[in-house]
Design an enzyme around this catalytic site. Structure first.
Site, PDB file in Angstrom:
ATOM      1  N   SER A 155      29.183   0.953 -13.409  1.00  0.00           N
ATOM      2  CA  SER A 155      30.422   0.486 -13.057  1.00  0.00           C
ATOM      3  C   SER A 155      30.655  -0.112 -11.529  1.00  0.00           C
ATOM      4  O   SER A 155      31.848  -0.821 -11.479  1.00  0.00           O
ATOM      5  CB  SER A 155      31.659   1.211 -13.568  1.00  0.00           C
ATOM      6  OG  SER A 155      31.595   1.220 -15.038  1.00  0.00           O
ATOM      7  N   GLY A 167      31.277   4.487 -10.565  1.00  0.00           N
ATOM      8  CA  GLY A 167      30.294   4.316 -11.687  1.00  0.00           C
ATOM      9  C   GLY A 167      29.488   5.427 -12.303  1.00  0.00           C
ATOM     10  O   GLY A 167      29.443   6.311 -11.334  1.00  0.00           O
TER      11      GLY A 167
END
Length: 291
Positions: A73, A239
């Protein structure tokens, strides 16, 4: 009796000594940081990548910084920035509304799921993607741009020849060892993040919006932020993915110091390995000590 030549030689040596000691001290400090990062990595059983840029003088602290890691992410920063770039030539773009259907929802949609059968603006999607890591929001940004390859093209326009986005959420998080898809290097990401948040890659208004989104992130309290003094201001994007992949990228404003840009990527050999935010916090503490 001391000759003029000898006096000059002694003065030269005395003037040089502080520089020599300073250089030796810096070299020793650099070795210590590398050794600490190596020990941290060894204790973790995984692979750690770190890149820190001190914007006061553009000096760097690097550890496996030219190796590829799955972005997971953290790639959302590039997608959101690409939309912000478009908005430079269309002042109404961020208010454009995007339909959210139930069929759009993927595996993590804390904001988008509240808007099913409704709409969200591109600005709302950017905030959801960066501040809550909403995967449907990321997919909507990618779709608006025209696909993952358009996000990669935006990175290339910034001079980043390393970043590559190949898939959408959630498959971009498979993080298979050796798979080049959806990867970058810590150094490339640090340089690009610096350009986006502190440089001229975006116009002032768009740059300020990106920084505001990053500062408002809700998912990073246990990662880079956890390794820094509480008084420092941080804007970050986390992420995570398979193989215990645990990432965080950040712009950091220490007290009485120019900003720092820090990228920490971590992955492990077992597909079902647990995430290790503590490793990122420890790495952040090591590389920012002394600032």
């Amino acid at each position: 009796m001391m000759t003029q030549s000898i006096r000059r030689s002694m003065l030269t040596v005395m003037a040089t000594l502080p520089l020599l000691f300073s250089s030796a001290t810096l070299h020793a400090q650099a070795n210590s940081v590398q050794q600490q990062l190596e020990a941290l990595e060894k204790s973790s059983g995984g692979r750690l990548g770190v890149a820190l840029i001190n914007t006061a003088d553009n000096s760097q602290i690097l550890y496996r910084a030219d190796e590829r890691f799955a972005m997971c992410s953290t790639s959302k920063v590039m997608a959101a920035a690409a939309v912000l770039k478009q908005s430079e030539s269309d002042k109404h773009l961020l208010n454009q509304r995007v339909e959210i259907k139930k069929s759009d929802l993927v595996n993590y949609n804390p904001i988008a799921e509240k808007h099913v059968n409704g709409t969200m603006t591109l600005a709302e999607l950017g905030a959801a993607a960066l501040q809550y890591s909403d995967n449907t929001a990321m997919n909507k940004l990618i779709a608006h741009l025209g696909g993952p390859d358009k996000v990669t093209a935006f990175a290339r326009s910034l001079g980043d020849e390393t970043f590559r986005l190949d898939r959408t959420e959630p498959t971009l998080n498979t993080a298979i060892p050796g798979d080049p898809r959806d990867t970058t290097t810590p150094l490339a990401m640090a340089q690009t993040l610096k350009n986006l948040t502190l440089g001229k890659a975006l116009a002032e208004t768009q740059r300020a919006q990106l920084v505001t989104w990053l500062k408002g992130n809700t998912t990073g309290s246990a990662s880079i932020r956890a390794g820094l003094p509480k008084s420092w201001v941080v804007g970050d994007k986390t992420g995570s993915g398979d193989y215990g992949t645990t990432n965080d990228i950040a712009v950091i404003w220490p007290e009485n110091h120019a900003p720092l840009v820090l990228v920490t990527y971590f992955t492990q050999p077992e597909q079902k390995a647990e995430r290790r935010r503590d490793i990122l916090a420890a790495a952040a503490k090591i590389v920012t000590h002394g600032f």
